[in-house]
Design a protein around this motif. Structure first.
Motif, PDB file in Angstrom:
ATOM      1  N   ALA A   1       0.822  -1.217   0.000  1.00 34.41           N
ATOM      2  CA  ALA A   1       0.000   0.000   0.000  1.00 34.41           C
ATOM      3  C   ALA A   1       0.848   1.256   0.000  1.00 34.41           C
ATOM      4  CB  ALA A   1      -0.918  -0.009   1.237  1.00 34.41           C
ATOM      5  N   GLY A   2       2.143   1.116   0.211  1.00 35.70           N
ATOM      6  CA  GLY A   2       3.008   2.282   0.273  1.00 35.70           C
ATOM      7  C   GLY A   2       3.474   2.731  -1.097  1.00 35.70           C
ATOM      8  N   THR A   3       4.658   3.344  -1.121  1.00 34.96           N
ATOM      9  CA  THR A   3       5.235   3.849  -2.361  1.00 34.96           C
ATOM     10  C   THR A   3       5.671   2.690  -3.243  1.00 34.96           C
ATOM     11  OG1 THR A   3       6.023   5.756  -1.130  1.00 34.96           O
ATOM     12  CG2 THR A   3       6.978   5.398  -3.298  1.00 34.96           C
ATOM     13  N   ALA A   4       5.439   2.821  -4.558  1.00 37.83           N
ATOM     14  CA  ALA A   4       5.813   1.772  -5.502  1.00 37.83           C
ATOM     15  C   ALA A   4       7.328   1.649  -5.547  1.00 37.83           C
ATOM     16  CB  ALA A   4       5.264   2.075  -6.882  1.00 37.83           C
ATOM     17  N   LYS A   5       7.799   0.404  -5.639  1.00 40.57           N
ATOM     18  CA  LYS A   5       9.232   0.134  -5.677  1.00 40.57           C
ATOM     19  C   LYS A   5       9.765   0.375  -7.082  1.00 40.57           C
ATOM     20  CE  LYS A   5      12.655  -3.367  -4.480  1.00 40.57           C
ATOM     21  NZ  LYS A   5      13.398  -3.249  -5.741  1.00 40.57           N
ATOM     22  N   ILE A   6      10.841   1.156  -7.193  1.00 38.42           N
ATOM     23  CA  ILE A   6      11.447   1.471  -8.481  1.00 38.42           C
ATOM     24  C   ILE A   6      12.468   0.401  -8.802  1.00 38.42           C
ATOM     25  CG2 ILE A   6      12.764   3.185  -9.772  1.00 38.42           C
ATOM     26  CD1 ILE A   6      11.676   5.301  -7.908  1.00 38.42           C
ATOM     27  N   PRO A   7      12.466  -0.149 -10.019  1.00 40.27           N
ATOM     28  CA  PRO A   7      13.466  -1.176 -10.369  1.00 40.27           C
ATOM     29  C   PRO A   7      14.884  -0.639 -10.208  1.00 40.27           C
ATOM     30  CG  PRO A   7      11.717  -1.081 -12.012  1.00 40.27           C
ATOM     31  CD  PRO A   7      11.511   0.093 -11.110  1.00 40.27           C
ATOM     32  N   GLN A   8      15.780  -1.545  -9.840  1.00 38.68           N
ATOM     33  CA  GLN A   8      17.157  -1.145  -9.580  1.00 38.68           C
ATOM     34  C   GLN A   8      17.844  -0.610 -10.829  1.00 38.68           C
ATOM     35  OE1 GLN A   8      18.837  -0.933  -6.650  1.00 38.68           O
ATOM     36  NE2 GLN A   8      20.436   0.033  -7.894  1.00 38.68           N
ATOM     37  N   ARG A   9      17.498  -1.143 -12.002  1.00 38.86           N
ATOM     38  CA  ARG A   9      18.161  -0.684 -13.219  1.00 38.86           C
ATOM     39  C   ARG A   9      17.800   0.742 -13.567  1.00 38.86           C
ATOM     40  NH1 ARG A   9      15.499  -0.589 -18.071  1.00 38.86           N
ATOM     41  NH2 ARG A   9      13.378  -1.396 -18.161  1.00 38.86           N
ATOM     42  N   LEU A  10      16.674   1.248 -13.001  1.00 39.03           N
ATOM     43  CA  LEU A  10      16.312   2.651 -13.187  1.00 39.03           C
ATOM     44  C   LEU A  10      16.938   3.539 -12.121  1.00 39.03           C
ATOM     45  CD1 LEU A  10      12.530   2.310 -14.125  1.00 39.03           C
ATOM     46  CD2 LEU A  10      14.503   2.455 -15.648  1.00 39.03           C
ATOM     47  N   LEU A  11      17.313   2.951 -10.983  1.00 36.22           N
ATOM     48  CA  LEU A  11      17.959   3.731  -9.931  1.00 36.22           C
ATOM     49  C   LEU A  11      19.439   3.928 -10.181  1.00 36.22           C
ATOM     50  CD1 LEU A  11      16.279   2.134  -6.781  1.00 36.22           C
ATOM     51  CD2 LEU A  11      15.794   4.368  -7.796  1.00 36.22           C
ATOM     52  N   GLY A  12      20.013   3.076 -11.029  1.00 38.17           N
ATOM     53  CA  GLY A  12      21.440   3.184 -11.312  1.00 38.17           C
ATOM     54  C   GLY A  12      22.202   2.004 -10.735  1.00 38.17           C
ATOM     55  N   PRO A  13      23.426   1.801 -11.193  1.00 42.28           N
ATOM     56  CA  PRO A  13      24.209   0.650 -10.740  1.00 42.28           C
ATOM     57  C   PRO A  13      24.679   0.817  -9.300  1.00 42.28           C
ATOM     58  CG  PRO A  13      25.532   2.033 -12.162  1.00 42.28           C
ATOM     59  CD  PRO A  13      24.154   2.614 -12.195  1.00 42.28           C
ATOM     60  N   THR A  14      24.830  -0.313  -8.623  1.00 42.84           N
ATOM     61  CA  THR A  14      25.350  -0.329  -7.255  1.00 42.84           C
ATOM     62  C   THR A  14      26.731  -0.975  -7.260  1.00 42.84           C
ATOM     63  OG1 THR A  14      24.261  -2.448  -6.850  1.00 42.84           O
ATOM     64  CG2 THR A  14      23.053  -0.446  -6.258  1.00 42.84           C
ATOM     65  N   PRO A  15      27.602  -0.600  -6.323  1.00 37.91           N
ATOM     66  CA  PRO A  15      28.947  -1.211  -6.291  1.00 37.91           C
ATOM     67  C   PRO A  15      28.878  -2.681  -5.884  1.00 37.91           C
ATOM     68  CG  PRO A  15      28.887   0.891  -5.113  1.00 37.91           C
ATOM     69  CD  PRO A  15      27.470   0.510  -5.374  1.00 37.91           C
ATOM     70  N   PHE A  16      29.868  -3.428  -6.313  1.00 40.17           N
ATOM     71  CA  PHE A  16      29.950  -4.846  -5.987  1.00 40.17           C
ATOM     72  C   PHE A  16      31.429  -5.219  -5.860  1.00 40.17           C
ATOM     73  CE2 PHE A  16      29.656  -4.338 -10.587  1.00 40.17           C
ATOM     74  CZ  PHE A  16      30.809  -4.976 -11.028  1.00 40.17           C
ATOM     75  N   PRO A  17      31.746  -6.251  -5.069  1.00 44.96           N
ATOM     76  CA  PRO A  17      33.143  -6.686  -4.952  1.00 44.96           C
ATOM     77  C   PRO A  17      33.585  -7.474  -6.172  1.00 44.96           C
ATOM     78  CG  PRO A  17      31.736  -8.033  -3.559  1.00 44.96           C
ATOM     79  CD  PRO A  17      30.854  -6.947  -4.117  1.00 44.96           C
ATOM     80  N   LEU A  18      34.890  -7.521  -6.377  1.00 44.59           N
ATOM     81  CA  LEU A  18      35.440  -8.201  -7.540  1.00 44.59           C
ATOM     82  C   LEU A  18      35.128  -9.687  -7.532  1.00 44.59           C
ATOM     83  CD1 LEU A  18      37.277  -8.295 -10.061  1.00 44.59           C
ATOM     84  CD2 LEU A  18      39.229  -8.508  -8.514  1.00 44.59           C
ATOM     85  N   ASP A  19      35.220 -10.331  -6.359  1.00 40.77           N
ATOM     86  CA  ASP A  19      34.989 -11.770  -6.321  1.00 40.77           C
ATOM     87  C   ASP A  19      33.554 -12.130  -6.670  1.00 40.77           C
ATOM     88  OD1 ASP A  19      33.988 -10.602  -4.101  1.00 40.77           O
ATOM     89  OD2 ASP A  19      35.009 -11.879  -2.639  1.00 40.77           O
ATOM     90  N   ARG A  20      32.601 -11.241  -6.395  1.00 45.01           N
ATOM     91  CA  ARG A  20      31.214 -11.517  -6.769  1.00 45.01           C
ATOM     92  C   ARG A  20      31.047 -11.487  -8.284  1.00 45.01           C
ATOM     93  NH1 ARG A  20      26.088  -7.725  -6.349  1.00 45.01           N
ATOM     94  NH2 ARG A  20      24.454  -9.238  -6.879  1.00 45.01           N
ATOM     95  N   MET A  21      31.680 -10.517  -8.948  1.00 48.33           N
ATOM     96  CA  MET A  21      31.595 -10.469 -10.407  1.00 48.33           C
ATOM     97  C   MET A  21      32.255 -11.688 -11.031  1.00 48.33           C
ATOM     98  SD  MET A  21      32.945  -7.534 -13.076  1.00 48.33           S
ATOM     99  CE  MET A  21      34.660  -7.804 -12.670  1.00 48.33           C
TER     100      MET A  21
END
Length: 545
Positions: free
Chosen positions: A431-451
Motif C-alpha cells: 500500500a506504500g510507495t511503488a518500488k522502483i526497479p534497480q536498473r532505473l535507480l542506477g548501478p550499485t557497487p559490488f566486490p570483484l569476487d562476486r563479479m
C-alpha cells in the motif's frame, strides 16, 4: 651556442605558451645551471615534456665549448630502479639496445650499473669519462629530465632524495629536472633530506596559445598532404586540409574554442573535437568546388557565417559525445555528416534559433538510435571474455547480492541439473510507495569476487558449448575455474576500467577487502551483448521491469 640562440625563436614559436620556460631553461643550461630544477605544470604536462625534449635536443646538437648530453625518461615507463638506472645511462651514452646484441645495456659486459644507487652513480661517472674522451677533452654537461615525476613517490620514493643530489654525489656537472603536474611540496621527501629546487611554474595556456597550437596542427596535416602529392605540374587536389582553407580553419577553431572553453581548454581535447567536426564543416565547400570545377579558394564572408551558424550547435553535441569518449571521432563524424545540398538551400530568416530538417544540429539531437547503434558496434568489437565480463558486471550491479544463490544456484532435487536463471521475481504489492526497479535507480557497487563468481556461472552455462575442448579437465567446472583465474581476465577488467566501461569505486591503495567496481553500461547495451552471447538477461535479472 650561437646556433642554438639563433634557433631558439623558432623553437618558441613551435611551442606557444612555453616561451618563458624555454628562455629560462636555455639561459640556465648554457651558463651556470643549478643541480636540481623542478618544472610544475598542472594543466598540460605532456606538452611541457615535448617542449623540454625539443630544447634538450637543440642544445645537444649545438656547436659549443661545452657539450650537453641529456636523458629524458618517463617515470611511468621506468617503474623500477633498474629500469630507471639503465634507461638514464643508455640515453646519456647514446646507446640503444638492439636485438642482435641481446638487448645488452651500455658496457654491461664490464660492470652492472643498476644494482643500487651507488652503482648508478659510478655508471654516470663512467659515461662522463667516455663522453669526455669522445669530445677530445671538451667539457661535458649532463641533463637528466624525469617526466611524470610524481609517480616516483608511489613507485620509488627512496630514489627522489639521491636524484636531487646527483651532482653532489657524482661530483660532475649534471642537472636533474623533474617535470610534474604536482607541486614540489607534494613530492619532496620528509625531514628535509632533499634540497630546494630552482622552481619553474607553467601557467595555463591562454586562448591565443591554444589557437596557435590548433592552427599549427592544420599546417602540419596540410604539409603531409602536400608531400604525399608532390607533383610540380599538377595542382594540389581539394581536401579538408587544403592550404587555401587555412583562414577558414582559423575562424572555425576560434568558434570551437568559444564553445568548448567553459568545459575544457586542453589543446589535445580541442584538436580531437576539431578532427571530428572540421571535415563535415568544410564538406559543403568541397562539394561546391567539385561541381563548379574551379580552383579551390577561401569562401566568402557570407558563406563562412552561414556555415558557422549551421554548425555551431553541433559543436556542443560533439563536445558532449567526444570529451567523455562515449564514442570515437570517426564514428561521430560519419553519424553527423552534413547533407550534400546544405549550401544550396535558400537562406531562411530565424535559422539562428530554428534548425532546418537535415541540418547537423537537428540530426545530432534526433538520432539517438544511430548513436546506440554506434555504441553497440563498438561493444561488439570487444573480445568475447570482455563481453561476458560486462554482462556479469551489469548483473552484479543490478541484482541484490542476497539473490545470487536463488538466481544462479543449483537445485537440490532432481539430477543435479543447473538452473538457468530462476525466473523473474515480481515485487509484492504494497500500500506504500511503488518500488522502483534497480536498473532505473542506477548501478550499485559490488566486490570483484562476486563479479568473477557470476562470470564463472555465465561461462559454465552459456559458453561451454562453443569453447574448445580440453580433455585434461575431467572434473565438472574445472575448465571454467581455470578460465576465470587466468591473468587475461584481470587484464581485461583493468582494460574495461581504463575505457570507462567499468568504474572502480574503491581506492587503488586500499588493502583491506576486495576491490569494488560498478557497471558503466546501459540496460540497452547489456541486452545487446547478452543477445550476442546467447544469455537470457531478463531471466537472470531479479527485477527486470
Amino acid at each position: 651556442m650561437d646556433d642554438a640562440n639563433d634557433r631558439l625563436p623558432a623553437l618558441c614559436a613551435a611551442h606557444p605558451g612555453h616561451e618563458l620556460m624555454l628562455n629560462h631553461l636555455h639561459t640556465l643550461l648554457t651558463t651556470y645551471p643549478p643541480p636540481f630544477i623542478c618544472v610544475h605544470d598542472p594543466a598540460t604536462p605532456r606538452l611541457t615534456c615535448a617542449a623540454m625534449k625539443s630544447l634538450l635536443s637543440l642544445l645537444s646538437q649545438a656547436q659549443a665549448p661545452e657539450r650537453i648530453a641529456y636523458a629524458q625518461v618517463n617515470a611511468v615507463a621506468c617503474f623500477t630502479t633498474r629500469l630507471l638506472y639503465d634507461t638514464v645511462i643508455n640515453a646519456l651514452a647514446g646507446h640503444t639496445p638492439t636485438w642482435d646484441s641481446g638487448c645488452a645495456n651500455w658496457m654491461s659486459d664490464v660492470e652492472r650499473w643498476n644494482e643500487n644507487f651507488d652503482a648508478f652513480t659510478h655508471g654516470i661517472k663512467a659515461v662522463h669519462r667516455h663522453l669526455s674522451k669522445q669530445a677530445s677533452g671538451a667539457a661535458i654537461r649532463m641533463v637528466v629530465a624525469v617526466e611524470r615525476a610524481e609517480r616516483l613517490k608511489e613507485t620509488m620514493p627512496d630514489v627522489i632524495a639521491p636524484l636531487t643530489q646527483l651532482a653532489e654525489l657524482a661530483q660532475i656537472d649534471v642537472t636533474v629536472i623533474f617535470i610534474s603536474e604536482n607541486h614540489w611540496q607534494d613530492l619532496k621527501p620528509s625531514l628535509g633530506v632533499a634540497p630546494d629546487p630552482f622552481y619553474v611554474s607553467i601557467e595555463q595556456l591562454g586562448k591565443q596559445a591554444v589557437l596557435q597550437r590548433l592552427t599549427s596542427t592544420f599546417t602540419s596535416v596540410s604539409s603531409a598532404f602536400a608531400s604525399s602529392n608532390s607533383s610540380a605540374t599538377e595542382p594540389l587536389p581539394a581536401h579538408a586540409y587544403h592550404p587555401a582553407l587555412a583562414p577558414l580553419y582559423a575562424h572555425f577553431v576560434s568558434t570551437l574554442y568559444s564553445v568548448c572553453a567553459p568545459f575544457t581548454q586542453h589543446p589535445d581535447e580541442l584538436t580531437y573535437i576539431s578532427a571530428a567536426r572540421w571535415p563535415g564543416f568544410v564538406q559543403p565547400i568541397l562539394d561546391a568546388h567539385a561541381e563548379q570545377n574551379i580552383e579551390l579558394s577561401a569562401p566568402s564572408e557570407d558563406v563562412r557565417m552561414r556555415l558557422t551558424r549551421l554548425f555551431t550547435p553541433s559543436l556542443t553535441a560533439a563536445l558532449e559525445a567526444l570529451y567523455p569518449r562515449t564514442t570515437d571521432a570517426l564514428a561521430w563524424a560519419i553519424l553527423n555528416a552534413p547533407d550534400p545540398d546544405l549550401l544550396a538551400r535558400p537562406h531562411e530568416p530565424g535559422s539562428l534559433t530554428k534548425s532546418r530538417p537535415g541540418s547537423p544540429s537537428k540530426r545530432a539531437r534526433d538520432a539517438p538510435d544511430d548513436r546506440v547503434d554506434v555504441v553497440s558496434a563498438s561493444l561488439r568489437a570487444l573480445p568475447r571474455m570482455s563481453r561476458f565480463l560486462l554482462v556479469a558486471s551489469f548483473l552484479a550491479s543490478t541484482n541484490p547480492a542476497k539473490t545470487d544463490m536463488r538466481m544462479f544456484g543449483r537445485v537440490s532435487e532432481g539430477k543435479g541439473r543447473k538452473r538457468k536463471g530462476g525466473g523473474t521475481r515480481k515485487p509484492r504489492a504494497t500500500a506504500g510507495t511503488a518500488k522502483i526497479p534497480q536498473r532505473l535507480l542506477g548501478p550499485t557497487p559490488f566486490p570483484l569476487d562476486r563479479m568473477l563468481a557470476i562470470l564463472g556461472i555465465l561461462l559454465e552455462e552459456y559458453d561451454a558449448d562453443v569453447r574448445p575442448d580440453k580433455p585434461q579437465y575431467t572434473v565438472p567446472g574445472e575448465y571454467t575455474e581455470m578460465e576465470i583465474s587466468r591473468v587475461g581476465v584481470y587484464a581485461s577488467i583493468m582494460e574495461l576500467t581504463s575505457i570507462r566501461l567499468l568504474h572502480r569505486t574503491s581506492p587503488v591503495d586500499k588493502l583491506d577487502g576486495p576491490p569494488m567496481f560498478k557497471s558503466a553500461i546501459s540496460y540497452e547495451s547489456a541486452m545487446t551483448l547478452a543477445r550476442d552471447l546467447g544469455v537470457p538477461l531478463n531471466d537472470l535479472m531479479w527485477d527486470p521491469a
